[in-house]
Design an enzyme around this catalytic site. Structure first.
Site, PDB file in Angstrom:
ATOM      1  CG  ASP A  68      23.906  30.940  -8.633  1.00  0.00           C
ATOM      2  OD1 ASP A  68      24.373  31.473  -9.644  1.00  0.00           O
ATOM      3  OD2 ASP A  68      23.162  31.540  -7.837  1.00  0.00           O
ATOM      4  CE  LYS A 100      22.730  34.328  -9.952  1.00  0.00           C
ATOM      5  NZ  LYS A 100      22.597  34.259  -8.479  1.00  0.00           N
ATOM      6  CB  CYS A 145      19.551  31.301  -8.395  1.00  0.00           C
ATOM      7  SG  CYS A 145      20.062  32.475  -7.097  1.00  0.00           S
TER       8      CYS A 145
HETATM    9  C1  VGL Z   1      20.803  31.434  -4.014  1.00  0.00           C
HETATM   10  C2  VGL Z   1      20.010  32.039  -1.959  1.00  0.00           C
HETATM   11  C3  VGL Z   1      20.931  33.064  -1.884  1.00  0.00           C
HETATM   12  C4  VGL Z   1      20.714  30.518  -5.197  1.00  0.00           C
HETATM   13  C5  VGL Z   1      21.727  32.457  -3.961  1.00  0.00           C
HETATM   14  O1  VGL Z   1      21.708  30.370  -5.941  1.00  0.00           O
HETATM   15  O2  VGL Z   1      19.634  29.913  -5.387  1.00  0.00           O
HETATM   16  N1  VGL Z   1      19.942  31.245  -3.027  1.00  0.00           N
HETATM   17  N2  VGL Z   1      21.789  33.258  -2.887  1.00  0.00           N
END
Ligand code: VGL
Ligand code: ZN
Length: 225
Positions: free
Chosen positions: A24, A126, A171
């Protein structure tokens, strides 16, 4: 447990059974983004070095993207009267609600500037089911829906994964725990990840859980050396 308390492993040799998972690294998670992770921008050069290292030896490199539809149930804006970071535990959602982030096709969902996505073997998205979040790159938050990543890596003969990116306590954490659960050896590259730490204590809790599950921590100099 704090980041300074984590026991770090020594030098590790990369073999053909190793894959790199870059979690991410998207604009919305950088300082100034919709769901900012403090110092998230500082790990871009180090992640590029790791990407180069795994690319040189043609090891699999997986980049993930949080990829939510408009009105995703993890967004506070979807729940009348709720604000970002308010607690909410529901099936597939929580423990807190988030600001709208990483909406499919938006600038915020794009990879951060300078990231070498061209070197990725697989780009895995995702969190695209409206009512289920997916912190992990392996299993969605209902803990049963698979993303296909475990099978992908197993098919390529991968036995160990190196995990870096954002965010350490969400994540990266869930990806590490699930990788272990699917039978991979797991190495978290601690200096190439940053945490949200919301709610308070999530960093210490997740570090403790990863340590208990025998997840290995290293710093990137031990891979690149
Ligand atoms: C994430 C919170 C919401 C992450 C993704 O990538 O850690 N955290 N969506
Ligand atoms: Zn998300």
């Amino acid at each position: 447990m704090q980041i300074e308390d984590v026991e770090l492993a020594g030098f590790v040799k990369i073999t053909s059974k190793d894959a790199l998972l870059v979690i991410d690294m998207q604009n919305d998670f950088l300082p100034g983004g919709a769901l900012p992770v403090a110092d998230g921008d500082q790990i871009i050069p180090g992640i590029n070095n790791l990407t180069d290292r795994f690319h040189q030896t043609e090891n699999p490199i997986v980049f993930t993207q949080d990829w939510h539809p408009i009105g995703h149930h993890s967004f506070a804006s979807t729940h009348p009267g709720k604000n970002p970071y308010d607690p909410l535990e529901a099936q597939g959602i929580g423990p807190v609600l988030w600001p709208d982030h990483c909406v499919q096709g938006t600038h915020g969902a794009n990879f951060v500037p300078g990231l070498q996505a061209a070197k990725a073997t697989l780009i895995l998205r995702k969190g695209f089911h409206k009512s289920i979040d997916s912190y992990s790159a392996f299993l969605e938050n209902d803990r049963t829906t698979e993303t296909g990543l475990a099978t992908f890596l197993q098919t390529l003969g991968i036995e160990r994964v190196f995990i870096c990116g954002l965010a350490l306590d969400y994540c990266v954490y869930f990806t590490a725990i699930d990788a272990k659960e699917f039978g991979f050896d797991v190495v978290v590259v601690l200096d190439q990840t940053k945490a949200v730490n919301t709610p308070e204590g999530s960093v210490s809790n997740t570090l403790k859980n990863m340590t208990e599950k025998k997840i290995i921590f290293i710093t990137s100099d031990k891979i690149l050396g």
